[in-house]
Design an enzyme around this catalytic site. Structure first.
Site, PDB file in Angstrom:
ATOM      1  N   GLY A 126      -1.397  16.451   7.200  1.00  0.00           N
ATOM      2  CA  GLY A 126      -1.937  17.629   6.497  1.00  0.00           C
ATOM      3  C   GLY A 126      -1.107  17.927   5.263  1.00  0.00           C
ATOM      4  N   ARG A 134      -4.884  11.288   7.412  1.00  0.00           N
ATOM      5  CA  ARG A 134      -4.254  11.259   8.739  1.00  0.00           C
ATOM      6  C   ARG A 134      -4.339   9.852   9.362  1.00  0.00           C
ATOM      7  NH1 ARG A 134      -2.288  16.003  10.477  1.00  0.00           N
ATOM      8  NH2 ARG A 134      -3.193  17.936   9.696  1.00  0.00           N
ATOM      9  N   GLY A 172       5.235  15.375  12.210  1.00  0.00           N
ATOM     10  CA  GLY A 172       5.574  14.582  13.389  1.00  0.00           C
ATOM     11  C   GLY A 172       4.841  13.249  13.465  1.00  0.00           C
ATOM     12  N   GLY A 173       3.536  13.252  13.181  1.00  0.00           N
ATOM     13  CA  GLY A 173       2.727  12.028  13.248  1.00  0.00           C
ATOM     14  C   GLY A 173       3.214  11.001  12.236  1.00  0.00           C
ATOM     15  N   ASP A 182       3.840  23.871   9.862  1.00  0.00           N
ATOM     16  CA  ASP A 182       4.083  24.243  11.262  1.00  0.00           C
ATOM     17  C   ASP A 182       5.569  24.329  11.619  1.00  0.00           C
ATOM     18  OD1 ASP A 182       1.382  24.216  11.517  1.00  0.00           O
ATOM     19  OD2 ASP A 182       1.255  22.349  12.657  1.00  0.00           O
ATOM     20  N   TYR A 221      -7.075  27.385   6.180  1.00  0.00           N
ATOM     21  CA  TYR A 221      -6.447  26.510   5.181  1.00  0.00           C
ATOM     22  C   TYR A 221      -5.849  27.252   3.991  1.00  0.00           C
ATOM     23  CZ  TYR A 221      -8.309  23.010   8.152  1.00  0.00           C
ATOM     24  OH  TYR A 221      -8.552  22.248   9.258  1.00  0.00           O
ATOM     25  N   VAL A 222      -6.163  28.549   3.893  1.00  0.00           N
ATOM     26  CA  VAL A 222      -5.529  29.357   2.841  1.00  0.00           C
ATOM     27  C   VAL A 222      -4.011  29.245   2.964  1.00  0.00           C
ATOM     28  CG1 VAL A 222      -5.107  31.788   2.243  1.00  0.00           C
ATOM     29  CG2 VAL A 222      -7.431  31.000   2.626  1.00  0.00           C
ATOM     30  N   GLN A 223      -3.551  29.073   4.222  1.00  0.00           N
ATOM     31  CA  GLN A 223      -2.103  29.012   4.473  1.00  0.00           C
ATOM     32  C   GLN A 223      -1.461  27.744   3.925  1.00  0.00           C
ATOM     33  OE1 GLN A 223      -1.564  30.698   8.858  1.00  0.00           O
ATOM     34  NE2 GLN A 223      -3.521  29.733   8.545  1.00  0.00           N
ATOM     35  N   ARG A 224      -2.280  26.702   3.695  1.00  0.00           N
ATOM     36  CA  ARG A 224      -1.718  25.445   3.210  1.00  0.00           C
ATOM     37  C   ARG A 224      -1.869  25.273   1.702  1.00  0.00           C
ATOM     38  NH1 ARG A 224      -3.583  21.077   7.594  1.00  0.00           N
ATOM     39  NH2 ARG A 224      -4.732  20.201   5.866  1.00  0.00           N
TER      40      ARG A 224
HETATM   41  O1  F6P Z   1      -0.159  20.203  10.812  1.00  0.00           O
HETATM   42  C1  F6P Z   1      -0.413  21.390  10.132  1.00  0.00           C
HETATM   43  C2  F6P Z   1      -1.717  21.975  10.473  1.00  0.00           C
HETATM   44  O2  F6P Z   1      -1.829  22.885   9.451  1.00  0.00           O
HETATM   45  C3  F6P Z   1      -1.920  22.640  11.828  1.00  0.00           C
HETATM   46  O3  F6P Z   1      -1.375  23.908  11.936  1.00  0.00           O
HETATM   47  C4  F6P Z   1      -3.413  22.615  11.954  1.00  0.00           C
HETATM   48  O4  F6P Z   1      -3.890  22.759  13.251  1.00  0.00           O
HETATM   49  C5  F6P Z   1      -3.742  21.282  11.405  1.00  0.00           C
HETATM   50  O5  F6P Z   1      -2.779  21.044  10.405  1.00  0.00           O
HETATM   51  C6  F6P Z   1      -5.135  21.119  10.904  1.00  0.00           C
HETATM   52  O6  F6P Z   1      -5.190  20.186   9.887  1.00  0.00           O
HETATM   53  P1  F6P Z   1      -6.431  19.247   9.507  1.00  0.00           P
HETATM   54  O7  F6P Z   1      -7.670  19.996   9.809  1.00  0.00           O
HETATM   55  O8  F6P Z   1      -6.205  19.007   8.056  1.00  0.00           O
HETATM   56  O9  F6P Z   1      -6.297  18.007  10.305  1.00  0.00           O
END
Ligand code: F6P
Length: 373
Positions: free
Chosen positions: A12, A74, A111-112, A135, A297-300
Site C-alpha cells: 500500500g 501488492r 511487512g509483506g 499501520d 484511503y484519505v488516511q494514506r
Molecule cells: O497496509 C496499510 C493499509 O492501509 C491497511 O491499514 C489497510 O487495511 C490496507 O492497507 C488496505 O490497502 P489496499 O486496499 O490498498 O490493499
C-alpha cells in the site's frame, strides 16, 4: 564506473515514500557517485523490467508529494498473477537485476514487502529495505514512515466529528485503518479524545462498550466517539480466528490447509461491514442514535508531515551509506535517535503489535477511555 542501484516501492502507498526515494537517490549520487534507477509498480515492474532513470533532476521537487512516483502493487515474486495463472517469477526478476549490473536493490514497503525482499535475498541478490506503512506494524523499527501523517489526518477527523456528535447527541463510530494492529486508532483516539477505542490487540465485549456510553449519559454527556480499527474484533470473533489459525498451523495436508483458508476468507468477508454492525449494536443497546464514518484511503493520501519527511530522509540517506559499506540483507530501522541495519531475517514473519502495557494504553485507561475489555 560507479555502483548501480535500483529502487522499488511495494504494498500500500504511504506518505513519505517520495521523500525516501529522494533521500536514497540523492545521497547515492551526491555522496557516493552511484547510478540510480527506479522500477515501476513494485515487484511487477522488476519482473517486466519497466524502469525510470532517477537522476538528480528526476529527484528534484518530489519531497512534498504524496504517494510514490514509482507506482506500487501488492504483487509477490513467487506468486505472480500472469493472465489467469499464478506463477513463480523470481528467476525473471533475478535476470532483470543482473541485466542492469545492479549492486543492490532497495525495496520500500511494509511487512509483506520485507518478506518478498527476503526471498530475493535468499536467491543471492543484494537487498536492502526501508520500513513504510501507515499501520506502523513492521517489526524491529520504532516507527515506519507514513504513520505520522496518517495519525494527523485521523486525529483531525475525530476532532471534527466531536462537534457534530455533540450537537446531535449521537454516537459517532469512526473506522480507522489498521487491519492487524491498532497503532493508528489508538494514537488518534487518545490524541483526539475518543471515548471508546477498539483495536485488534484487545478484543471487545459490546456490552462493556454500551455500558461506558450509558455511564457517560448518566454524567450528562449525551454523545460519544467510538474509534474502531478496521481489524477490531469482538471476543467471540477473536476465538473463531484463534481456532482457524490453529487449524492452519496443524493442517496435515493441502486439503486441510485450503479448508482452513476458506474459513478464514469467510470470516474476513463477514468483517467488511463490521463497523456498521458495531454502530447498529450500540443503537440497540443504548437507545442513542449512531452514525458511521469510514476514514479509508484519505488516511494514506496527500502530502507527508514534517516528521515523516524527516524520518524518510534519515532512513533513505542512511540506506545509501549502508550500500556503500556493502551492508546487505538488512532493513534500515529507526531506533531512538539512531539508524540501525537490522538483519532481514529478524524482521520477516513478525508483526509489531501494541503491547498491553504500552504507555498509550496505560494513559487511555487512566483517563477513563473504554477499550472494550
Ligand atoms: O497496509 C496499510 C493499509 O492501509 C491497511 O491499514 C489497510 O487495511 C490496507 O492497507 C488496505 O490497502 P489496499 O486496499 O490498498 O490493499
Amino acid at each position: 564506473m560507479g555502483k548501480c542501484i535500483g529502487i522499488l516501492t511495494a504494498g500500500g502507498d504511504s506518505p513519505g515514500l517520495n521523500a525516501a526515494i529522494r533521500g536514497v537517490g540523492k545521497a547515492a549520487q551526491t555522496s557516493y557517485g552511484m547510478n540510480v534507477i527506479g522500477f515501476y509498480d513494485g515487484f511487477r515492474g522488476l519482473m517486466e523490467n519497466r524502469t525510470i532513470a532517477l537522476n538528480a533532476e528526476d529527484l528534484s521537487g518530489i519531497l512534498t508529494l504524496g504517494g510514490t512516483i514509482l507506482g506500487t502493487s501488492r504483487d509477490k515474486p513467487h506468486k505472480m498473477q500472469i493472465g489467469n495463472k499464478v506463477l513463480d517469477m523470481t528467476d525473471v526478476m533475478i535476470e532483470t537485476y543482473h541485466k542492469h549490473h545492479m549492486d543492490a536493490l532497495v525495496c520500500m514497503g511494509g511487512g509483506g514487502t520485507q518478506k518478498n525482499a527476503f526471498r530475493l535475498m535468499e536467491q543471492g541478490l543484494n537487498i536492502i529495505t526501508l520500513p513504510k506503512t501507515i499501520d506502523n506494524d513492521v517489526a524491529m523499527t520504532d516507527v515506519t514512515f507514513g504513520f505520522d501523517t496518517a495519525l494527523g489526518i485521523a486525529t483531525e477527523a475525530i476532532d471534527r466529528l466531536h462537534s457534530t456528535a455533540y450537537s446531535h447527541h449521537r454516537i459517532m463510530v469512526v473506522e480507522v485503518m489498521g487491519h492487524r494492529t491498532g497503532w493508528l486508532t489508538l494514537g488518534a483516539g487518545v490524541a483526539a479524545g475518543a471515548d471508546v477505542i477498539l483495536i485488534p490487540e484487545i478484543p471487545y465485549d459490546m456490552e462493556k462498550v454500551a455500558e461506558a456510553i450509558r455511564q457517560r449519559r448518566r454524567y450528562g454527556k449525551h454523545f460519544s466517539i467510538v474509534a474502531a480499527a478496521e481489524g477490531a474484533m469482538s471476543k467471540d470473533e477473536a476465538k473463531d480466528l484463534q481456532k482457524i489459525v490453529k487449524m492452519m498451523e496443524h493442517a496435515k495436508d493441502k486439503d486441510e490447509r485450503s479448508e482452513a483458508e476458506e474459513k478464514l476468507t469467510k470470516i474476513q468477508n463477514r468483517r467488511v461491514d463490521h463497523t456498521l454492525k458495531i454502530s447498529q449494536q450500540l443503537e440497540e443497546l443504548t437507545k442513542l442514535e449512531s452514525r458511521v464514518t469510514i476514514l479509508g484511503y484519505v488516511q494514506r493520501g496527500g502530502t507527508p508531515s514534517a516528521a515523516d519527511r524527516l524520518l524518510a530522509t534519515k532512513l533513505g540517506t542512511a540506506c545509501a551509506s549502508f550500500i556503500e559499506e556493502k551492508k546487505f540483507g538488512v532493513m534500515v530501522a529507526s531506533k531512538g535517535d539512531k539508524v540501525e541495519a537490522v538483519p532481514l531475517k529478524d524482521v520477516v514473519g513478525k508483526r509489531k503489535s501494541i503491547p498491553h502495557d504500552h504507555p498509550w494504553i496505560k494513559s487511555a485507561r487512566s483517563i477513563g477511555i473504554c477499550l472494550g475489555d
